[in-house]
Design an enzyme around this catalytic site. Structure first.
Site, PDB file in Angstrom:
ATOM      1  N   CYS A 185      -0.652 -26.154 -24.651  1.00 52.12           N
ATOM      2  CA  CYS A 185       0.275 -25.914 -23.539  1.00 52.12           C
ATOM      3  C   CYS A 185      -0.220 -26.624 -22.290  1.00 52.12           C
ATOM      4  O   CYS A 185      -1.433 -26.777 -22.092  1.00 52.12           O
ATOM      5  CB  CYS A 185       0.402 -24.425 -23.223  1.00 52.12           C
ATOM      6  SG  CYS A 185       1.255 -23.436 -24.445  1.00 52.12           S
ATOM      7  N   ASP A 186       0.717 -27.047 -21.456  1.00 49.83           N
ATOM      8  CA  ASP A 186       0.348 -27.578 -20.147  1.00 49.83           C
ATOM      9  C   ASP A 186       1.514 -27.365 -19.185  1.00 49.83           C
ATOM     10  O   ASP A 186       2.680 -27.487 -19.575  1.00 49.83           O
ATOM     11  CB  ASP A 186      -0.001 -29.061 -20.205  1.00 49.83           C
ATOM     12  CG  ASP A 186      -0.781 -29.490 -18.969  1.00 49.83           C
ATOM     13  OD1 ASP A 186      -2.026 -29.411 -19.019  1.00 49.83           O
ATOM     14  OD2 ASP A 186      -0.154 -29.868 -17.957  1.00 49.83           O
ATOM     15  N   SER A 187       1.189 -27.021 -17.953  1.00 46.60           N
ATOM     16  CA  SER A 187       2.214 -26.723 -16.955  1.00 46.60           C
ATOM     17  C   SER A 187       2.163 -27.713 -15.800  1.00 46.60           C
ATOM     18  O   SER A 187       1.076 -28.123 -15.352  1.00 46.60           O
ATOM     19  CB  SER A 187       2.047 -25.298 -16.413  1.00 46.60           C
ATOM     20  OG  SER A 187       2.220 -24.343 -17.441  1.00 46.60           O
TER      21      SER A 187
END
Length: 400
Positions: A71-73
């Site tokens: 995941c990456d935001s």
């Protein structure tokens, strides 16, 4: 359902906490991807690309099958992507830009299942509305250090929460992982969401069993002996939390010795009795997810609990979290082989979670250091006429 090996390819404490709160205990492997040198055509694609790189990097290190989530935001404002600021100066600049405006928080998700060799890449986007911030608020927030290490320089589940006036979309996505999206992605690779649940093993007691529990476990005589031994190791005048308080028989004896005791347990039938002995001081709760703020307890007590759980590590982590510095954890440990055989029990196939050597090693990993011990006798066993000897140890919470 057999739980698959589920790996989180992220160092984010917020993502880990979100998954744990949903009943999932992932294995964490940090990818080591250099995020600063990755580019994409737009902020959403950047988030999805980074998530994919993280998942693939971790998959490349595996030697057996697993399902890996990367995941990456990224926060988008006016078409520009904003990740972690890294420095106070950049954080202040970003927060001034965000003040009184709205942005889009993109979280890229990449799920790689090595068994089916499927890779699924998805993006969840949530609109976030920010309050108008004063310079003093910005300076104070930056001074906490929180905005320096999170995407977009803010959190919705931490100190920055009051600065978010609303969101349009999935709340969990803003924290760092969209749970509804992840559920659908897992279904696409044949994994049912409930199969990931790492829920506590609850020992069920009906009201009849709970009513007879005390007399079948040595009654008041054993409870008094246990309480006196625990009291010997307790700090004086502090707040005590008993895990798996059961019928409250030991806790009530501790109260009689002058201690302030609260108790938690998962069995409604047992709590029915504990509430009579400790009115207003017991609640239903899981020892691996205590409803208590950090550093609020002077002592935590576990009498005849750890030998019942498949893994004591989560309990030890929670104990360390709720204990104040220099607070103590007091627990019974594994009895001798002779006591186990005399009680009609054989040695378990796996290493007991209350074995002293195992407990010392795992406790130390959470800053709990062995610093005291005592023993107490239980009432004579009908089968042998001998009184079992119960070891009791104390760990002290290190750190500031």
């Amino acid at each position: 359902m057999n739980a698959p090996r589920f790996v989180l390819a992220s160092a984010s404490p917020a993502r880990l906490k979100t998954l744990r709160s949903a009943g999932v205990e992932p294995e964490v492997i940090v990818s080591g991807v250099d995020e600063d040198h990755v580019t994409a055509e737009n902020p959403g694609e950047l988030a999805r690309t980074l998530a994919t790189l993280k998942a693939r990097a971790v998959v490349a290190t595996l030697t057996d099958h697993a399902t890996v989530l990367g995941c990456d935001s990224v926060l988008e404002i006016d078409g520009e992507a904003y990740g972690k600021p890294g420095t106070p100066e950049i954080a202040r600049e970003r927060l001034r830009l965000m003040s009184g405006r709205s942005g889009i928080l993109h979280t890229g998700h990449c799920l790689f299942d090595t068994t089916t060799r499927q890779e699924i890449r998805e993006l969840a986007s949530t609109t976030v509305h920010f309050a108008e911030l004063t310079d003093d608020e910005i300076d104070a927030y930056v001074a906490t250090g929180e905005p320096l290490v999170v995407a977009g320089s803010f959190t919705v589940d931490g100190i920055g929460g009051p600065f978010v006036t609303g969101i349009d979309g999935d709340y969990h996505n803003v924290v760092g992982v969209s749970l509804p999206l992840l559920r659908r992605m897992l279904a696409d690779v044949g994994i049912a969401w409930p199969s990931l649940w790492d829920l506590p093993r609850v020992i069920e007691y009906d009201e009849t069993e709970a009513a007879r529990y005390d007399e079948t476990r040595g009654g008041t005589e054993r409870a008094q002996a246990a309480a006196e031994a625990v009291h010997e190791l307790l700090p004086k005048g502090g707040r005590v939390l008993e895990l798996a308080v059961g019928t409250g028989i030991v806790a009530a004896e501790l109260v009689a010795l002058g201690n302030l005791v609260h108790g938690v347990d998962l069995s409604p039938a047992m709590l029915h009795h504990a509430r009579i002995r400790l009115p207003g001081h017991v609640t239903a709760a899981d020892a691996t997810h205590l409803p208590i703020a950090d550093r609020r307890c002077d002592a935590v007590v576990a009498v005849w609990l750890l030998h019942l759980v498949p893994d004591s590590d989560q309990i030890l982590a929670e104990v360390a979290r709720v204990l104040r510095p220099d607070g103590v954890f007091i627990t019974t440990t594994q009895k001798s082989d002779s006591s186990r055989y005399a009680g009609g029990r054989t040695q378990p196939d796996e290493r007991p979670q209350d074995a002293l050597a195992h407990l010392i090693a795992r406790a130390a990993a959470h800053g709990l250091i062995l610093d005291g011990a005592t023993t107490f006798y239980g009432p004579p066993m009908p089968s042998t006429g001998t009184s079992p000897l119960y070891p009791l140890v104390r760990f002290r919470r290190s750190g500031s």
